[in-house]
Scaffold this motif. Structure first.
Motif, PDB file in Angstrom:
ATOM      1  N   ARG A   1      13.182   0.477  21.964  1.00 32.72           N
ATOM      2  CA  ARG A   1      13.218  -0.456  23.143  1.00 32.72           C
ATOM      3  C   ARG A   1      12.533   0.149  24.500  1.00 32.72           C
ATOM      4  O   ARG A   1      11.940  -0.568  25.228  1.00 32.72           O
ATOM      5  CB  ARG A   1      14.801  -0.773  23.360  1.00 32.72           C
ATOM      6  CG  ARG A   1      15.451  -1.527  22.070  1.00 32.72           C
ATOM      7  CD  ARG A   1      15.516  -3.021  22.306  1.00 32.72           C
ATOM      8  NE  ARG A   1      16.251  -3.779  21.652  1.00 32.72           N
ATOM      9  CZ  ARG A   1      16.220  -4.088  20.215  1.00 32.72           C
ATOM     10  NH1 ARG A   1      15.066  -4.061  19.743  1.00 32.72           N
ATOM     11  NH2 ARG A   1      16.947  -4.878  19.884  1.00 32.72           N
TER      12      ARG A   1
ATOM     13  N   SER B   1       8.916   0.342  23.930  1.00 32.99           N
ATOM     14  CA  SER B   1       8.405  -0.904  24.185  1.00 32.99           C
ATOM     15  C   SER B   1       8.106  -1.449  25.390  1.00 32.99           C
ATOM     16  O   SER B   1       7.303  -2.419  25.747  1.00 32.99           O
ATOM     17  CB  SER B   1       9.151  -2.016  23.288  1.00 32.99           C
ATOM     18  OG  SER B   1      10.306  -1.991  23.811  1.00 32.99           O
ATOM     19  N   GLY B   2       8.775  -0.999  26.469  1.00 26.27           N
ATOM     20  CA  GLY B   2       8.705  -1.273  27.682  1.00 26.27           C
ATOM     21  C   GLY B   2       7.421  -0.693  28.126  1.00 26.27           C
ATOM     22  O   GLY B   2       7.025  -1.031  29.311  1.00 26.27           O
TER      23      GLY B   2
ATOM     24  N   LYS C   1      14.656  -8.554  17.208  1.00 29.36           N
ATOM     25  CA  LYS C   1      15.057  -8.106  18.903  1.00 29.36           C
ATOM     26  C   LYS C   1      16.315  -8.534  19.225  1.00 29.36           C
ATOM     27  O   LYS C   1      17.048  -8.230  20.181  1.00 29.36           O
ATOM     28  CB  LYS C   1      14.100  -8.817  19.762  1.00 29.36           C
ATOM     29  CG  LYS C   1      14.152 -10.496  19.703  1.00 29.36           C
ATOM     30  CD  LYS C   1      13.021 -10.913  20.553  1.00 29.36           C
ATOM     31  CE  LYS C   1      12.883 -12.564  20.214  1.00 29.36           C
ATOM     32  NZ  LYS C   1      11.717 -13.285  20.836  1.00 29.36           N
TER      33      LYS C   1
ATOM     34  N   GLN D   1      20.459  -0.719  25.258  1.00 24.98           N
ATOM     35  CA  GLN D   1      19.059  -1.047  24.951  1.00 24.98           C
ATOM     36  C   GLN D   1      18.527  -2.085  25.904  1.00 24.98           C
ATOM     37  O   GLN D   1      17.108  -2.159  26.057  1.00 24.98           O
ATOM     38  CB  GLN D   1      19.180  -1.723  23.414  1.00 24.98           C
ATOM     39  CG  GLN D   1      19.531  -0.373  22.531  1.00 24.98           C
ATOM     40  CD  GLN D   1      19.567  -1.132  21.119  1.00 24.98           C
ATOM     41  OE1 GLN D   1      19.366  -2.327  20.834  1.00 24.98           O
ATOM     42  NE2 GLN D   1      19.981  -0.214  20.150  1.00 24.98           N
TER      43      GLN D   1
ATOM     44  N   LYS E   1      15.073  -2.087  28.467  1.00 24.64           N
ATOM     45  CA  LYS E   1      13.823  -3.097  28.409  1.00 24.64           C
ATOM     46  C   LYS E   1      13.769  -3.771  29.816  1.00 24.64           C
ATOM     47  O   LYS E   1      12.647  -3.769  30.583  1.00 24.64           O
ATOM     48  CB  LYS E   1      13.975  -3.805  27.388  1.00 24.64           C
ATOM     49  CG  LYS E   1      12.663  -4.393  26.928  1.00 24.64           C
ATOM     50  CD  LYS E   1      12.635  -5.085  25.443  1.00 24.64           C
ATOM     51  CE  LYS E   1      11.251  -5.721  25.398  1.00 24.64           C
ATOM     52  NZ  LYS E   1      11.233  -6.449  24.097  1.00 24.64           N
ATOM     53  N   ARG E   2      15.105  -3.999  30.465  1.00 24.90           N
ATOM     54  CA  ARG E   2      15.316  -4.612  31.476  1.00 24.90           C
ATOM     55  C   ARG E   2      16.150  -4.106  32.456  1.00 24.90           C
ATOM     56  O   ARG E   2      17.300  -4.455  32.618  1.00 24.90           O
ATOM     57  CB  ARG E   2      15.770  -6.335  31.130  1.00 24.90           C
ATOM     58  CG  ARG E   2      14.843  -7.112  30.306  1.00 24.90           C
ATOM     59  CD  ARG E   2      15.305  -8.437  30.010  1.00 24.90           C
ATOM     60  NE  ARG E   2      14.683  -9.157  29.006  1.00 24.90           N
ATOM     61  CZ  ARG E   2      13.597  -9.573  29.176  1.00 24.90           C
ATOM     62  NH1 ARG E   2      12.922  -9.709  30.455  1.00 24.90           N
ATOM     63  NH2 ARG E   2      12.909 -10.421  28.187  1.00 24.90           N
TER      64      ARG E   2
END
Lengths: 337, 159
Positions: free
Chosen positions: A15, A18-19, A290, B120, B124-125
């Motif tokens: 994860r 993937s950023g 996801k 996680q 990503k955010r």
């Protein structure tokens, strides 16, 4: 360690990785560049910067793309609990290398030159080992069923002198090996992904054959077993117009890939469009990963998205390099997740 | 002093501390595994990861708290006067300890998984950190309810 928790570390790391996948805005900026040097400058602001510095000339950008992909594959292989998932994704490169070496060997027999420059380092088997095996004609230690397949392909070449027959046999061997690895992993989504990949390859081949107006008997040899759509079903639609394929295949997920059929002017345009759509269809097979924090299919999903990123970068750079129509290149960019 | 009664009370206290602690260890472990994965790629997220990893650790503290209450009640802590505990009273203390033992164990594991998923999410955010803390905190509610029930039950037992 319980299987679910076993992927906690790996999925979290993926994860985070993937950023760093290239955003569409970066690809658009590359496409807006007037020359290759400016495009590589934009690419230099991303994870590709380290590899770009090693290039001798800007036209060698493909080496940077390959180096980044190889780095990601090697890194992921180190930390995933079951590295067969990475093997599965790298397997097509092994078969590509075998094809290159076989064609090279055939060329040499006919007085041509060896073409080692077309080999890729992205496969599971090191290129040196593969070259050594091919040169010494000792295939015993080559894995993935290739130890039996290579002599078989050479014998086939001697009999038929038809390179398509050799390629068909190797492609069939590739999908057999992929199905075996996926089944051995005992991960359902890996099996689904391989089946989706086989469907995509079959549909691609079917369209190509349709364009060439080939007979069903010839086409049958280019289709592979193990997809969601049987070979018989695919062969039965060959005689029908492409516009009716979505209706006949409506029982499968692959039917949605034909949504562009109505818009495509001719088979050539459709084939180009379908390359992109089928890549996205393959990504869709593991898209649900996801939502699963500990699912092994996240590994496949990430690696496939990285592959698509590499394809997108290549499309954008080739378009800038050759100064082709940018809107066409934009249309070819793959979107996944 | 009825030895069986005391033994049952001790068993209850041991279960409260043991099971809730074990759940917390598993939960913190799951979240830590995810945290390590994210920090390998982005060490700057240490603060956020630590916060989320610590969340499943509270059940262990709750279990310890109830264990203290239980052994305090039967006079095993602090060198107080000897308190007589019969079998029924011991059994009552044992049952009073169960909510946090069971609730703590399962909620800590569930919270660990939620924390891992949220780690996680922030990988990503990062801008969604607020939401990432709220989701595992929801699981905490049920650990707190178990703790409350154990406290109320222990208080209700007269020796």
């Amino acid at each position: 360690m319980a299987p679910a928790e076993g992927y906690g570390y790996a999925v979290s790391r993926l994860r985070a990785m993937s950023g760093r996948l290239l955003e569409e805005a970066v690809l658009q900026r590359i496409l807006e560049c007037e020359d290759l040097d400016s495009a590589l400058k934009v690419l230099g602001e991303t994870v590709y910067s380290g590899w770009l510095m090693e290039l001798k000339g800007s036209s060698e950008f493909d080496k940077a793309i390959e180096a980044e992909l190889l780095h990601v594959y090697s890194e992921v292989q180190k930390f995933v609990p079951d590295d067969r998932l990475v093997q599965l994704c790298r397997l097509p490169y092994d078969f590509h290398n075998v094809k290159v070496l076989m064609k090279s060997a055939i060329l040499v027999r006919d007085g041509g030159e060896r073409r080692f420059d077309l080999l890729t380092r992205l496969g599971n088997i090191s290129t040196d080992d593969l070259i050594m095996a091919m040169e010494s004609e000792d295939y015993r230690l080559i894995p993935f069923g290739l130890h039996g397949l290579i002599p078989k392909c050479f014998a086939l070449w001697e009999q038929t002198k038809d390179i398509f027959e050799v390629e068909k046999t190797l492609d069939s061997g590739l999908f057999t090996a992929m199905r075996k690895i996926a089944a051995d992993c005992k991960i359902d989504s890996a099996v689904f992904w391989v089946r989706g990949k086989i469907d995509a390859e079959n549909i691609r081949n079917l369209l190509r054959m349709k364009r060439m107006d080939m007979e069903a008997g010839t086409v049958a040899g280019f289709l592979h077993d193990g997809g969601f759509i049987s070979r018989e079903k695919l062969l039965s639609i060959l005689s029908e117009p492409v516009e009716s394929w979505p209706r006949v295949l409506s029982f499968t997920d692959a039917a949605k890939t034909f949504s562009r059929v109505q818009d495509a002017g001719d088979l050539n345009t459709l084939l180009v469009d379908m390359e992109k759509v089928l890549d996205e269809y393959i990504a869709g097979m593991v898209e649900n990963s996801k939502y699963k924090a500990f699912a092994p299919e996240n590994v496949i999903s990430f690696l496939w998205r990285k592959e698509l990123e590499a394809k997108n970068v290549r499309i954008a750079l080739v378009s800038v390099s050759n100064d082709t129509d940018r809107s066409m290149a934009r249309g070819l960019l793959r979107h996944a997740g | 002093m009825d030895l069986l009664g005391i033994a049952l009370a001790i068993l209850g206290a041991a279960m409260a501390a043991g099971w809730a602690g074990a759940g917390s260890a598993i939960g913190v472990g799951i979240a830590g595994e995810s945290g390590a994965g994210v920090m390998t790629e982005d060490p700057g997220k240490f603060g956020l990861v630590l916060l989320l990893q610590a969340l499943p650790g509270t059940q262990g503290i709750y279990g310890l708290l109830i264990a203290f209450f239980a052994i305090l009640k039967v006079g095993l802590l602090g060198g107080g006067a000897e308190i007589s505990v019969n079998v029924w009273q011991g059994l009552a203390i044992f049952f009073a300890c169960l909510p946090i033992a069971v609730g703590g164990y399962f909620s800590a594991i569930a919270q660990g998984k939620t924390s891992a998923a949220c780690i996680q999410m922030i990988a990503k955010r990062p801008e969604e950190t607020g939401k990432a803390v709220i989701l595992p905190a929801m699981v905490e509610t049920y650990a707190v309810l178990s703790l409350l029930m154990s406290i109320i039950l222990l208080n209700g037992i007269s020796l």
